[in-house]
Design a protein around this motif. Structure first.
Motif, PDB file in Angstrom:
ATOM      1  N   PRO A  36      23.638  -2.075 -40.724  1.00  0.00           N
ATOM      2  CA  PRO A  36      23.695  -0.862 -39.464  1.00  0.00           C
ATOM      3  C   PRO A  36      24.551  -0.919 -38.777  1.00  0.00           C
ATOM      4  O   PRO A  36      24.583   0.187 -38.052  1.00  0.00           O
ATOM      5  CB  PRO A  36      22.333  -1.401 -39.250  1.00  0.00           C
ATOM      6  N   LYS A  37      24.534  -2.060 -38.502  1.00  0.00           N
ATOM      7  CA  LYS A  37      26.364  -2.051 -37.204  1.00  0.00           C
ATOM      8  C   LYS A  37      27.641  -0.959 -37.974  1.00  0.00           C
ATOM      9  O   LYS A  37      28.081  -0.856 -37.421  1.00  0.00           O
ATOM     10  CB  LYS A  37      26.331  -3.429 -36.329  1.00  0.00           C
ATOM     11  N   THR A  38      27.672  -1.674 -39.503  1.00  0.00           N
ATOM     12  CA  THR A  38      29.060  -0.856 -39.943  1.00  0.00           C
ATOM     13  C   THR A  38      28.832   0.432 -40.279  1.00  0.00           C
ATOM     14  O   THR A  38      29.760   1.345 -40.984  1.00  0.00           O
ATOM     15  CB  THR A  38      29.832  -2.177 -40.654  1.00  0.00           C
ATOM     16  N   PHE A  39      27.000   0.798 -40.508  1.00  0.00           N
ATOM     17  CA  PHE A  39      26.732   2.013 -41.877  1.00  0.00           C
ATOM     18  C   PHE A  39      28.050   3.055 -40.913  1.00  0.00           C
ATOM     19  O   PHE A  39      28.172   3.258 -39.904  1.00  0.00           O
ATOM     20  CB  PHE A  39      25.445   2.411 -41.480  1.00  0.00           C
ATOM     21  N   PRO A  40      28.320   4.549 -41.369  1.00  0.00           N
ATOM     22  CA  PRO A  40      29.519   5.436 -40.958  1.00  0.00           C
ATOM     23  C   PRO A  40      28.693   6.803 -40.845  1.00  0.00           C
ATOM     24  O   PRO A  40      27.946   7.300 -41.464  1.00  0.00           O
ATOM     25  CB  PRO A  40      30.353   5.998 -42.655  1.00  0.00           C
ATOM     26  N   PHE A  41      29.284   6.502 -39.414  1.00  0.00           N
ATOM     27  CA  PHE A  41      28.466   7.580 -38.453  1.00  0.00           C
ATOM     28  C   PHE A  41      29.984   8.745 -38.083  1.00  0.00           C
ATOM     29  O   PHE A  41      30.986   7.949 -38.137  1.00  0.00           O
ATOM     30  CB  PHE A  41      27.711   7.407 -37.874  1.00  0.00           C
ATOM     31  N   ILE A  42      29.776   9.989 -38.259  1.00  0.00           N
ATOM     32  CA  ILE A  42      30.567  10.935 -37.316  1.00  0.00           C
ATOM     33  C   ILE A  42      29.455  11.684 -36.304  1.00  0.00           C
ATOM     34  O   ILE A  42      28.608  12.402 -36.768  1.00  0.00           O
ATOM     35  CB  ILE A  42      30.964  11.255 -38.316  1.00  0.00           C
ATOM     36  N   LEU A  43      30.241  11.951 -35.549  1.00  0.00           N
ATOM     37  CA  LEU A  43      29.828  12.699 -34.155  1.00  0.00           C
ATOM     38  C   LEU A  43      30.963  13.971 -34.427  1.00  0.00           C
ATOM     39  O   LEU A  43      31.904  14.536 -34.077  1.00  0.00           O
ATOM     40  CB  LEU A  43      30.169  12.528 -32.879  1.00  0.00           C
ATOM     41  N   LEU A  44      29.902  15.888 -34.622  1.00  0.00           N
ATOM     42  CA  LEU A  44      30.359  16.739 -34.433  1.00  0.00           C
ATOM     43  C   LEU A  44      30.258  17.395 -33.402  1.00  0.00           C
ATOM     44  O   LEU A  44      29.013  17.625 -32.949  1.00  0.00           O
ATOM     45  CB  LEU A  44      30.695  17.490 -35.659  1.00  0.00           C
ATOM     46  N   GLY A  45      30.752  17.674 -32.321  1.00  0.00           N
ATOM     47  CA  GLY A  45      30.553  18.914 -31.215  1.00  0.00           C
ATOM     48  C   GLY A  45      31.221  19.387 -31.565  1.00  0.00           C
ATOM     49  O   GLY A  45      32.091  20.789 -31.233  1.00  0.00           O
ATOM     50  N   ASN A  46      29.732  20.651 -31.819  1.00  0.00           N
ATOM     51  CA  ASN A  46      29.706  21.800 -32.034  1.00  0.00           C
ATOM     52  C   ASN A  46      30.375  22.920 -31.489  1.00  0.00           C
ATOM     53  O   ASN A  46      29.317  23.187 -30.125  1.00  0.00           O
ATOM     54  CB  ASN A  46      29.770  22.314 -33.903  1.00  0.00           C
ATOM     55  N   LYS A  47      30.218  24.367 -31.645  1.00  0.00           N
ATOM     56  CA  LYS A  47      30.113  26.052 -30.798  1.00  0.00           C
ATOM     57  C   LYS A  47      31.206  25.595 -29.668  1.00  0.00           C
ATOM     58  O   LYS A  47      30.886  26.150 -28.134  1.00  0.00           O
ATOM     59  CB  LYS A  47      28.979  26.143 -30.183  1.00  0.00           C
ATOM     60  N   PHE A  93      34.329  14.937 -33.014  1.00  0.00           N
ATOM     61  CA  PHE A  93      35.569  16.124 -33.802  1.00  0.00           C
ATOM     62  C   PHE A  93      34.840  17.092 -33.229  1.00  0.00           C
ATOM     63  O   PHE A  93      33.571  17.076 -32.884  1.00  0.00           O
ATOM     64  CB  PHE A  93      35.534  15.995 -35.183  1.00  0.00           C
ATOM     65  N   GLU A  94      36.013  18.214 -32.221  1.00  0.00           N
ATOM     66  CA  GLU A  94      35.394  18.941 -31.737  1.00  0.00           C
ATOM     67  C   GLU A  94      35.453  19.762 -32.766  1.00  0.00           C
ATOM     68  O   GLU A  94      36.829  20.153 -33.741  1.00  0.00           O
ATOM     69  CB  GLU A  94      35.869  19.245 -30.141  1.00  0.00           C
ATOM     70  N   THR A  95      34.600  21.083 -32.307  1.00  0.00           N
ATOM     71  CA  THR A  95      34.793  22.084 -34.241  1.00  0.00           C
ATOM     72  C   THR A  95      33.776  23.898 -33.589  1.00  0.00           C
ATOM     73  O   THR A  95      33.767  23.915 -32.452  1.00  0.00           O
ATOM     74  CB  THR A  95      32.986  21.929 -35.137  1.00  0.00           C
ATOM     75  N   ALA A 134      32.377  26.353 -35.589  1.00  0.00           N
ATOM     76  CA  ALA A 134      31.723  26.998 -37.516  1.00  0.00           C
ATOM     77  C   ALA A 134      32.570  28.045 -37.398  1.00  0.00           C
ATOM     78  O   ALA A 134      32.808  29.190 -38.947  1.00  0.00           O
ATOM     79  CB  ALA A 134      30.319  26.758 -37.427  1.00  0.00           C
ATOM     80  N   LYS A 135      32.362  29.427 -36.368  1.00  0.00           N
ATOM     81  CA  LYS A 135      32.617  30.678 -36.009  1.00  0.00           C
ATOM     82  C   LYS A 135      33.792  30.589 -36.735  1.00  0.00           C
ATOM     83  O   LYS A 135      34.771  31.494 -37.558  1.00  0.00           O
ATOM     84  CB  LYS A 135      31.855  30.740 -35.087  1.00  0.00           C
ATOM     85  N   GLU A 136      34.863  29.469 -36.234  1.00  0.00           N
ATOM     86  CA  GLU A 136      36.648  30.423 -36.150  1.00  0.00           C
ATOM     87  C   GLU A 136      36.896  29.841 -36.736  1.00  0.00           C
ATOM     88  O   GLU A 136      38.298  28.761 -36.915  1.00  0.00           O
ATOM     89  CB  GLU A 136      36.973  29.666 -34.495  1.00  0.00           C
ATOM     90  N   ASP A 137      36.735  28.447 -38.014  1.00  0.00           N
ATOM     91  CA  ASP A 137      36.727  27.490 -39.076  1.00  0.00           C
ATOM     92  C   ASP A 137      37.407  26.531 -37.788  1.00  0.00           C
ATOM     93  O   ASP A 137      38.836  26.700 -38.435  1.00  0.00           O
ATOM     94  CB  ASP A 137      37.481  27.887 -40.101  1.00  0.00           C
ATOM     95  N   TYR A 138      37.137  25.956 -37.152  1.00  0.00           N
ATOM     96  CA  TYR A 138      37.804  24.881 -36.256  1.00  0.00           C
ATOM     97  C   TYR A 138      37.601  23.639 -36.867  1.00  0.00           C
ATOM     98  O   TYR A 138      36.625  23.015 -36.489  1.00  0.00           O
ATOM     99  CB  TYR A 138      38.382  25.168 -35.260  1.00  0.00           C
ATOM    100  N   ASN A 139      38.752  22.918 -37.291  1.00  0.00           N
ATOM    101  CA  ASN A 139      38.581  21.608 -37.049  1.00  0.00           C
ATOM    102  C   ASN A 139      37.147  20.942 -38.555  1.00  0.00           C
ATOM    103  O   ASN A 139      36.503  19.877 -38.548  1.00  0.00           O
ATOM    104  CB  ASN A 139      38.425  20.659 -35.768  1.00  0.00           C
ATOM    105  N   VAL A 140      36.678  22.296 -38.990  1.00  0.00           N
ATOM    106  CA  VAL A 140      35.820  22.102 -39.980  1.00  0.00           C
ATOM    107  C   VAL A 140      36.512  21.217 -41.292  1.00  0.00           C
ATOM    108  O   VAL A 140      36.233  19.707 -41.505  1.00  0.00           O
ATOM    109  CB  VAL A 140      35.413  23.320 -40.697  1.00  0.00           C
TER     110      VAL A 140
END
Ligand code: GDP
Ligand code: MG
Length: 205
Positions: free
Chosen positions: A115-126, A155-157, A159-165
């Motif tokens: 659990p301490k090293t399991f890979p997560f990633i955070l996306l701040g969308n819109k 990552f800041e993303t 989906a509408k403008e296909d930015y950083n996806v």
């Protein structure tokens, strides 16, 4: 040319309803965006093949079918995940505040061995909405949250403008691949006697 091993990686996408999970997946896999809000229907997952450092990887990306509202996704959804993508909407504070719950829910339900090293990633969308004027969660605040959870990539993303996806999902693939490799090593190290003991308990005739 070197032989390519095919690898299947399971990725699950979590976050509040309406943050853009399905849209991000659609943009990534089908290069399409729809303004219309539709509760996710049909397939439980979509797949996409990509090359990561000359290795062919199939990402199997699991979406929630709207059940995220009730937080009852079931064990099958989480089982065998190689990476968890958390998504929030930078314009909706509540969707950021619930990230703790999603993070914890994943660890409880998937119960990864690490659990301490399991890979997560955070996306701040819109991030495209209103040219950024309706934004309520700053990049700094999001990065602080990521740091507090053991340096989750952020990552800041849009989906509408296909930015950083593409960039975000490439990072997902790399993290999942690394994790998959570590798990292989983990399983290789399980001592033999256990398997033998299992066999000897089998048929007695
Ligand atoms: P989900 O419930 O998390 O799967 O969210 P959806 O992908 O269904 O998206 C919810 C709504 O937000 C839909 O109307 C989408 O068109 C819209 N949406 C999703 N991503 C973006 C984005 O990056 N920018 C904008 N402006 N709208 C988005
Ligand atoms: Mg959805």
């Amino acid at each position: 040319m070197a032989t390519r091993r095919r690898t299947l990686l399971k990725v699950i996408v979590l976050g509040d309803s309406g943050v853009g999970k399905t849209s991000l997946m659609n943009q990534y896999v089908h290069k399409k965006f729809s303004q219309q809000y539709k509760a996710t229907i049909g397939a439980d997952f979509v797949t996409k093949e990509i090359l990561v450092d000359d290795r062919l990887v199939t990402l199997q990306i699991w979406d929630t079918a709207g059940q995220e509202r009730f937080q009852s996704l079931g064990v099958a959804f989480y089982r065998g995940a190689d990476c968890c993508v958390l998504v929030y909407d930078v314009n909706v504070l509540r969707s950021f505040d619930t990230l703790d719950n999603w993070h914890e829910e994943f660890l409880n339900q998937a119960s990864p061995s690490d659990p301490k090293t399991f890979p997560f990633i955070l996306l701040g969308n819109k991030i495209d909405v209103d040219g950024g004027n309706s934004r309520v969660v700053s990049e700094k605040k999001a990065k602080e949250w990521c740091a507090s959870k053991g340096n989750i990539p952020y990552f800041e993303t849009s989906a509408k403008e296909d930015y950083n996806v593409d960039a975000a999902f490439l990072c997902v693939a790399k993290l999942a691949l690394e994790h998959d490799r570590d798990q292989d090593i983990y399983f290789q190290n399980i001592p033999e006697p256990i398997a033998e003991a299992e066999q000897s308990r089998g048929c007695a005739c």
